[in-house]
Scaffold this motif. Structure first.
Motif, PDB file in Angstrom:
ATOM      1  N   PHE A  46      74.289  50.562  79.762  1.00 40.81           N
ATOM      2  CA  PHE A  46      73.867  49.212  79.378  1.00 40.81           C
ATOM      3  C   PHE A  46      73.670  49.057  77.873  1.00 40.81           C
ATOM      4  CE2 PHE A  46      72.412  49.229  83.878  1.00 40.81           C
ATOM      5  CZ  PHE A  46      73.145  48.144  84.317  1.00 40.81           C
ATOM      6  N   ASP A  47      73.846  50.149  77.122  1.00 33.22           N
ATOM      7  CA  ASP A  47      73.696  50.119  75.672  1.00 33.22           C
ATOM      8  C   ASP A  47      72.358  49.497  75.269  1.00 33.22           C
ATOM      9  OD1 ASP A  47      74.521  50.657  73.067  1.00 33.22           O
ATOM     10  OD2 ASP A  47      75.433  48.677  72.826  1.00 33.22           O
ATOM     11  N   ILE A  48      71.277  50.101  75.777  1.00 35.11           N
ATOM     12  CA  ILE A  48      69.945  49.579  75.500  1.00 35.11           C
ATOM     13  C   ILE A  48      69.606  49.756  74.023  1.00 35.11           C
ATOM     14  CG2 ILE A  48      69.175  49.907  77.878  1.00 35.11           C
ATOM     15  CD1 ILE A  48      67.673  52.420  77.026  1.00 35.11           C
ATOM     16  N   THR A  49      68.636  48.981  73.554  1.00 33.16           N
ATOM     17  CA  THR A  49      68.257  48.986  72.136  1.00 33.16           C
ATOM     18  C   THR A  49      67.474  50.253  71.780  1.00 33.16           C
ATOM     19  OG1 THR A  49      66.125  47.906  72.481  1.00 33.16           O
ATOM     20  CG2 THR A  49      68.057  46.457  72.210  1.00 33.16           C
ATOM     21  N   SER A  50      67.311  50.474  70.499  1.00 33.12           N
ATOM     22  CA  SER A  50      66.531  51.625  70.020  1.00 33.12           C
ATOM     23  C   SER A  50      65.095  51.580  70.542  1.00 33.12           C
ATOM     24  CB  SER A  50      66.512  51.666  68.494  1.00 33.12           C
ATOM     25  OG  SER A  50      67.796  51.876  67.988  1.00 33.12           O
ATOM     26  N   THR A  51      64.507  50.415  70.534  1.00 37.99           N
ATOM     27  CA  THR A  51      63.140  50.267  71.036  1.00 37.99           C
ATOM     28  C   THR A  51      63.083  50.580  72.525  1.00 37.99           C
ATOM     29  OG1 THR A  51      62.692  48.582  69.365  1.00 37.99           O
ATOM     30  CG2 THR A  51      61.195  48.676  71.257  1.00 37.99           C
ATOM     31  N   GLU A  52      64.069  50.113  73.274  1.00 32.62           N
ATOM     32  CA  GLU A  52      64.114  50.420  74.703  1.00 32.62           C
ATOM     33  C   GLU A  52      64.297  51.918  74.938  1.00 32.62           C
ATOM     34  OE1 GLU A  52      65.881  46.138  76.280  1.00 32.62           O
ATOM     35  OE2 GLU A  52      67.267  47.694  75.588  1.00 32.62           O
ATOM     36  N   TRP A  53      65.117  52.553  74.117  1.00 28.24           N
ATOM     37  CA  TRP A  53      65.272  54.011  74.215  1.00 28.24           C
ATOM     38  C   TRP A  53      63.941  54.713  73.981  1.00 28.24           C
ATOM     39  CZ3 TRP A  53      68.529  56.809  76.645  1.00 28.24           C
ATOM     40  CH2 TRP A  53      69.881  56.459  76.737  1.00 28.24           C
ATOM     41  N   MET A  54      63.227  54.269  72.953  1.00 28.93           N
ATOM     42  CA  MET A  54      61.934  54.901  72.656  1.00 28.93           C
ATOM     43  C   MET A  54      60.967  54.761  73.835  1.00 28.93           C
ATOM     44  SD  MET A  54      61.200  54.193  68.619  1.00 28.93           S
ATOM     45  CE  MET A  54      61.713  52.487  68.578  1.00 28.93           C
ATOM     46  N   MET A  55      60.922  53.570  74.420  1.00 26.54           N
ATOM     47  CA  MET A  55      60.023  53.352  75.553  1.00 26.54           C
ATOM     48  C   MET A  55      60.460  54.174  76.762  1.00 26.54           C
ATOM     49  SD  MET A  55      57.739  51.567  74.238  1.00 26.54           S
ATOM     50  CE  MET A  55      56.783  51.325  75.702  1.00 26.54           C
ATOM     51  N   GLN A  56      61.750  54.243  76.988  1.00 28.36           N
ATOM     52  CA  GLN A  56      62.270  55.010  78.118  1.00 28.36           C
ATOM     53  C   GLN A  56      61.970  56.501  77.942  1.00 28.36           C
ATOM     54  OE1 GLN A  56      66.005  54.012  80.114  1.00 28.36           O
ATOM     55  NE2 GLN A  56      66.751  56.037  79.496  1.00 28.36           N
ATOM     56  N   ILE A  57      62.216  57.026  76.753  1.00 28.87           N
ATOM     57  CA  ILE A  57      61.951  58.440  76.490  1.00 28.87           C
ATOM     58  C   ILE A  57      60.453  58.731  76.595  1.00 28.87           C
ATOM     59  CG2 ILE A  57      62.016  60.215  74.686  1.00 28.87           C
ATOM     60  CD1 ILE A  57      64.715  58.888  73.809  1.00 28.87           C
TER      61      ILE A  57
END
Length: 119
Positions: A46-57
């Motif tokens: 889904f090519d999530i945003t950097s902020t979404e990556w940070m929250m997911q990680i």
């Protein structure tokens, strides 16, 4: 100074060993690890945003850490009192409850991230 550095390196080795033992022998960590792989693949898809990556990680790390601590608490409790005991049962339940909170937060974060992409 040398002892400090070598001590930190040894400590890192123990931590890696502990993480490996969790992944190798603990079914709850194995399940969480597989789920983390799926959501990581979804993040790339889904090519999530950097902020979404940070929250997911952060969510993945929170759940994995809570599972690891829960396993440690359960192992210590079993070592201290191998037979059933009401207080040991309560301790284990509280530790499992902490994992539940972490997992609920992770699911909510996942829903916030992925619902807009899916719909």
């Amino acid at each position: 100074m040398y002892d400090f550095i070598t001590g930190r390196i040894k400590g890192g080795g123990y931590a890696i060993k502990g993480a490996w033992l969790l992944l190798k022998y603990e079914p709850s960590i194995q399940v969480q690890f597989v789920i983390s792989i799926f959501v990581t693949v979804a993040g790339f898809y889904f090519d999530i945003t950097s902020t979404e990556w940070m929250m997911q990680i952060l969510a993945i790390g929170l759940v994995m850490a809570a599972e690891g601590l829960n396993t440690a608490v359960e192992n210590i409790a079993d070592f201290v009192h191998a037979d059933f005991h009401v207080k040991i049962g309560r301790i284990k339940d509280v530790a499992a409850g902490a994992v539940f909170f972490a997992a609920v937060v992770a699911v909510i974060i996942g829903l916030i991230i992925y619902i807009p992409y899916i719909f």
